[in-house]
Design an enzyme around this catalytic site. Structure first.
Site: not given
Ligand SMILES: Cc1cc2nc3c(=O)[nH]c(=O)nc-3n(C[C@H](O)[C@H](O)[C@H](O)COP(=O)(O)OP(=O)(O)OC[C@H]3O[C@@H](n4cnc5c(N)ncnc54)[C@H](O)[C@@H]3O)c2cc1C
Length: 163
Positions: A121, A145, A147
């Site tokens: 709650g 790693e 999305t």
């Molecule tokens: C707390 C935290 C810790 C992290 N630690 C690390 C780390 O240690 N090392 C590291 O390398 N990274 C790290 N990351 C980064 C993380 O891996 C990325 O944020 C993640 O892979 C998403 O990439 P982006 O943020 O560029 O999003 P984007 O790629 O811009 O994605 C944005 C949206 O578009 C969607 N999307 C993108 N491409 C496609 C597609 N081809 N088809 C369908 N949908 C798509 C995604 O699913 C998402 O909903 C971390 C992120 C966070 C939040």
């Protein structure tokens, strides 16, 4: 850059990075299972403690359904994480299983942490109970790693190639 600093085979960097992600996805899956397990334990504990209308809310069927769904989801996610880890240890191709484990564990963690707050709650919304932090922490599971959308792409590509 000096040749001596080269890691792995030349031109194979992308494949190596993808392999690292496969392995990391098992770890994120394990993180998701751990978070879900923690939230589940808090949910059950509170459901037994909190009384409403003269009895613990754990006696209410609506609460029991959330507990049952959490127990089921966690068990399925944990099994997938173990299977992916076992496949990696056995030297098998575990790309699809790691994506499945990570996806399932992050979606289960999201649902269980959400329901844990619901069972608490208004206390669930406050920082007095750990479920508020767990709900914030679980958001990383479906982003880091790769999305959840990317996990589905990986699973579908492998599935389409297999059959
Ligand atoms: C707390 C935290 C810790 C992290 N630690 C690390 C780390 O240690 N090392 C590291 O390398 N990274 C790290 N990351 C980064 C993380 O891996 C990325 O944020 C993640 O892979 C998403 O990439 P982006 O943020 O560029 O999003 P984007 O790629 O811009 O994605 C944005 C949206 O578009 C969607 N999307 C993108 N491409 C496609 C597609 N081809 N088809 C369908 N949908 C798509 C995604 O699913 C998402 O909903 C971390 C992120 C966070 C939040």
């Amino acid at each position: 850059m000096p040749l001596g600093n080269l890691l792995g085979a030349e031109g194979a960097g992308f494949v190596q990075t993808m392999q690292t992600l496969d392995s990391g996805r098992i770890s994120i899956g394990a993180l998701g299972v751990g978070l879900a397990q923690g939230a589940y334990e808090e949910m059950v504990k509170y459901a037994k403690e909190r009384t409403a209308f003269g009895e613990p809310i754990a006696n209410k069927q609506a609460i029991q359904w959330m507990i049952a769904d959490a127990a089921l989801g966690i068990e399925s996610a944990r099994t997938l994480v173990y299977k992916a880890a076992w496949m990696k240890d056995a030297g098998r191709d575990y790309t699809k299983m790691a994506a499945m484990a990570k996806l399932q564990a992050s979606e289960v963690a999201e649902k269980v942490c959400h329901d844990a707050i619901q069972v608490h709650g208004s206390y669930g919304y406050s920082r007095e109970y750990p479920v508020e932090r767990m709900y914030r922490d679980q958001r990383l599971m479906s982003i880091g790693e790769g999305t959840s959308q990317i996990q589905r792409l990986v699973i579908a590509r492998k599935a389409l190639a297999e059959l």
